[in-house]
Design a protein around this motif. Structure first.
Motif, short mmCIF file in Angstrom:
data_model
loop_
_atom_site.label_atom_id
_atom_site.label_comp_id
_atom_site.label_asym_id
_atom_site.label_seq_id
_atom_site.Cartn_x
_atom_site.Cartn_y
_atom_site.Cartn_z
N ARG A 244 0.95 -1.17 -0.14
CA ARG A 244 0.01 0.01 0.24
C ARG A 244 0.93 1.18 -0.09
O ARG A 244 0.68 2.17 -0.61
N GLY A 248 0.96 4.11 -2.94
CA GLY A 248 0.49 5.38 -2.71
C GLY A 248 1.61 6.40 -3.08
O GLY A 248 1.06 7.58 -3.10
N ALA A 255 -6.54 7.28 -2.64
CA ALA A 255 -6.81 5.85 -1.63
C ALA A 255 -6.25 4.65 -2.50
O ALA A 255 -6.46 4.50 -3.59
N ARG A 257 -6.32 0.38 -1.24
CA ARG A 257 -6.73 -0.63 -0.53
C ARG A 257 -5.87 -2.01 -1.02
O ARG A 257 -6.15 -2.25 -2.41
N GLN A 270 -7.40 4.27 -6.34
CA GLN A 270 -8.35 5.34 -6.94
C GLN A 270 -7.33 6.66 -7.66
O GLN A 270 -6.59 6.87 -6.84
#
Length: 320
Positions: A244, A248, A255, A257, A270
């Protein structure tokens, strides 16, 4: 002079050995490694120990775990005087490596030895290169074993005590044993309660067989190891966190997940801005880089889903 038999003996408890092993793991590099609650089992002059550590990342994790294993094994044996078998290292988390590391410091953040310092290192590496790490981390199943042993000990102990009272003290049999025998005489296999009890015992037996044959510890994924007796596993939660963080950092990604399964890693990101195809390519590269750095014994498949934000969808609709 006092004889050896009159001096007594020294017993080292499991708790003391567990604490010594944990301190030994922290001695490797207190600033880079965090230790958790470990395990220890002392049987006579032998001891089995295990430690839980959080290692720095990115770093060659198998080599770091091997350094901890060797130090914990030798240090615990030196301090306790027991013959310590090869320590088990359980990697429970990953820590970010400080950006201020100097070039002279090793990449793992741990103390290392070179071939000049250890002439046998090359020989050991050549011997350990053919090692094989198991695909799954087996659970000792302590709780089911303890419950089964407690139930069996209680039933057998109660029956033994009653038999001793009857044959040695010449006392009448306990009411619970007599009532059970009389009830079984009046009820055959066709009785509903007997069928229900037999089904329940059969289900318990099937459950115990399943527990004995299944590895358990589904939350751990084993890693490749350069040593023959080194077993290293990483928690799936830790893998999800590092994936993650890497995804990121991709430009345009908002975001993220991540769900890590036993054979697949699913990434849902996203997109805040930028091209979706380019972002998906960068996300795949970042996730693959992290998974390759984890050195998992069975590399999981990777599935990436990139969703555009409402702002991106609105811009695509307004475009001529």
């Amino acid at each position: 002079m006092t004889g050896a038999a009159e001096r007594g003996k020294t017993a080292v408890s499991d708790r003391a050995v567990r604490k010594i092993a944990g301190r030994a793991a922290g001695e490797v590099a207190s600033a880079s490694v965090r230790t958790g609650a470990g395990s220890a089992s002392v049987r006579g002059r032998r001891a089995d120990v295990g430690v839980k550590v959080a290692l720095p990342f990115p770093a060659p994790l198998p080599e770091a775990a091997r350094l901890i294993q060797d130090h914990v094994t030798s240090r615990t044996q030196e301090l306790t005087g027991l013959h310590v078998s090869t320590a088990q290292v359980h990697v429970t988390g990953l820590l970010p490596v400080p950006a201020t590391r100097t070039a002279a410091e090793p990449a793992t953040g741990l103390a290392t030895t070179t071939a000049a310092d250890d002439p046998d290192a090359t020989h050991r590496d050549s011997e350990d290169s053919g090692s094989r790490t198991p695909l799954r981390w087996w659970s000792p199943r302590r709780l089911p074993t303890a419950l089964l042993a407690l139930a069996a000990a209680t039933a057998c102990g109660a029956l033994a005590v009653d038999m001793i009272r009857v044959h040695l003290a010449h006392r009448p049999a306990a009411s619970w044993r007599a009532d059970t025998v009389h009830w079984l005489e009046r009820h055959g296999p066709d009785a509903p309660f007997v069928g229900i009890a037999a089904g329940a015992l059969a289900l318990v037996g099937i459950l115990m067989i399943a527990l004995a044959l299944s590895p358990g510890r589904r939350g751990l994924l084993t890693m490749t190891s350069p040593a023959a007796h080194l077993r290293v596993a990483m928690d799936r939660t830790a893998i999800a966190l590092v994936v993650r963080d890497a995804v990121g950092d991709v430009p345009g990604v908002g975001a993220v997940r991540v769900r890590v399964r036993r054979r697949r890693v699913v990434v849902r990101a996203q997109l805040a801005f930028g091209d979706r195809a380019i972002a998906r390519r960068d996300i795949l590269a970042a996730a693959h880089g992290v998974l390759d750095g984890c050195c998992l014994r069975r590399p999981p498949g990777l599935r990436v889903k990139v969703q555009e934000s409402h702002h991106q969808k609105g811009r695509a609709t307004d475009a001529p």
